[in-house]
Design a protein around this motif. Structure first.
Motif, mmCIF file in Angstrom:
data_model
loop_
_atom_site.group_PDB
_atom_site.id
_atom_site.type_symbol
_atom_site.label_atom_id
_atom_site.label_comp_id
_atom_site.label_asym_id
_atom_site.label_seq_id
_atom_site.Cartn_x
_atom_site.Cartn_y
_atom_site.Cartn_z
ATOM 1 N N UNK A 161 0.782 -1.222 0.000
ATOM 2 C CA UNK A 161 0.000 0.000 0.000
ATOM 3 C C UNK A 161 0.816 1.275 0.000
ATOM 4 N N UNK A 162 2.132 1.170 0.137
ATOM 5 C CA UNK A 162 2.953 2.365 0.109
ATOM 6 C C UNK A 162 3.058 2.921 -1.298
ATOM 7 N N UNK A 163 3.651 4.101 -1.392
ATOM 8 C CA UNK A 163 3.819 4.715 -2.701
ATOM 9 C C UNK A 163 4.063 6.192 -2.591
ATOM 10 N N UNK A 164 3.937 6.858 -3.733
ATOM 11 C CA UNK A 164 4.125 8.299 -3.823
ATOM 12 C C UNK A 164 2.755 8.971 -3.832
ATOM 13 N N UNK A 165 2.581 9.962 -2.987
ATOM 14 C CA UNK A 165 1.304 10.671 -2.907
ATOM 15 C C UNK A 165 1.580 12.149 -2.681
ATOM 16 N N UNK A 166 0.697 12.988 -3.195
ATOM 17 C CA UNK A 166 0.857 14.427 -3.006
ATOM 18 C C UNK A 166 0.412 14.835 -1.593
ATOM 19 N N UNK A 167 0.938 15.933 -1.098
ATOM 20 C CA UNK A 167 0.476 16.432 0.211
ATOM 21 C C UNK A 167 -1.033 16.610 0.210
ATOM 22 N N UNK A 168 -1.642 16.205 1.309
ATOM 23 C CA UNK A 168 -3.096 16.246 1.411
ATOM 24 C C UNK A 168 -3.775 14.973 0.971
ATOM 25 N N UNK A 169 -3.033 14.089 0.338
ATOM 26 C CA UNK A 169 -3.603 12.846 -0.153
ATOM 27 C C UNK A 169 -3.711 11.777 0.914
ATOM 28 N N UNK A 170 -4.151 10.589 0.473
ATOM 29 C CA UNK A 170 -4.371 9.471 1.400
ATOM 30 C C UNK A 170 -3.723 8.201 0.870
ATOM 31 N N UNK A 171 -3.374 7.332 1.785
ATOM 32 C CA UNK A 171 -2.902 5.988 1.475
ATOM 33 C C UNK A 171 -3.424 5.047 2.547
ATOM 34 N N UNK A 172 -3.589 3.784 2.180
ATOM 35 C CA UNK A 172 -3.939 2.779 3.168
ATOM 36 C C UNK A 172 -2.906 1.663 3.110
ATOM 37 N N UNK A 173 -2.207 1.462 4.195
ATOM 38 C CA UNK A 173 -1.213 0.396 4.294
ATOM 39 C C UNK A 173 -1.863 -0.870 4.846
ATOM 40 N N UNK A 174 -1.395 -2.004 4.362
ATOM 41 C CA UNK A 174 -1.879 -3.296 4.848
ATOM 42 C C UNK A 174 -0.702 -4.126 5.326
ATOM 43 N N UNK A 175 -0.970 -4.995 6.285
ATOM 44 C CA UNK A 175 0.061 -5.880 6.836
ATOM 45 C C UNK A 175 -0.602 -7.223 7.117
#
Length: 121
Positions: A8-22
């Motif tokens: 779920x990691x990656x490059x995102x712009x400020x203000x954006x969202x990501x969801x990490x999974x484990x």
């Protein structure tokens, strides 16, 4: 040997969202406690959020109100929802989990290998 796999990691712009999974590399019985840590270049690893077996969650002040840690007990997957991301959130995020491989197994602690999160315009 159980391995924790993050995604779920990656490059995102400020203000954006990501969801990490484990999640575990094999079927396990249960997750008791879980936490996410991060490490920025040149910095020590820091605690970000934790989830206890009783359902309590705690967050570092720097992410409180923006990040949400959860555990799906049906799939034994740990998530970190990250919203309103800032450049200072950049780093390698790793999960740390106390789990039982079997119903009678001992509670053991495992680390994931880490996933890169980069917040940049």
């Amino acid at each position: 040997q159980v391995q924790l796999v993050e995604s779920g990691g990656g490059l995102v712009q400020p203000g954006g969202s990501l969801r990490l999974s484990c999640s575990a590399s094999e079927t396990i019985f249960s997750i008791n406690n879980a936490a996410w840590y991060r490490q920025a270049p040149g910095n020590l690893r820091e605690w970000v959020a934790s989830f206890t077996s009783g359902g309590a969650t705690n967050y570092a002040d720097s992410v409180k109100g923006r990040f949400d840690i959860s555990v799906d007990s049906a799939t034994n997957t740990v998530y970190l929802q990250m919203n309103s991301l800032k450049s200072e959130d950049t780093g390698v995020y790793s999960c740390n989990v106390d789990l039982r491989r079997t119903v009678s197994g001992r509670l053991r602690n495992y680390w994931g290998q880490g996933t890169q999160v980069t917040v940049s315009s």
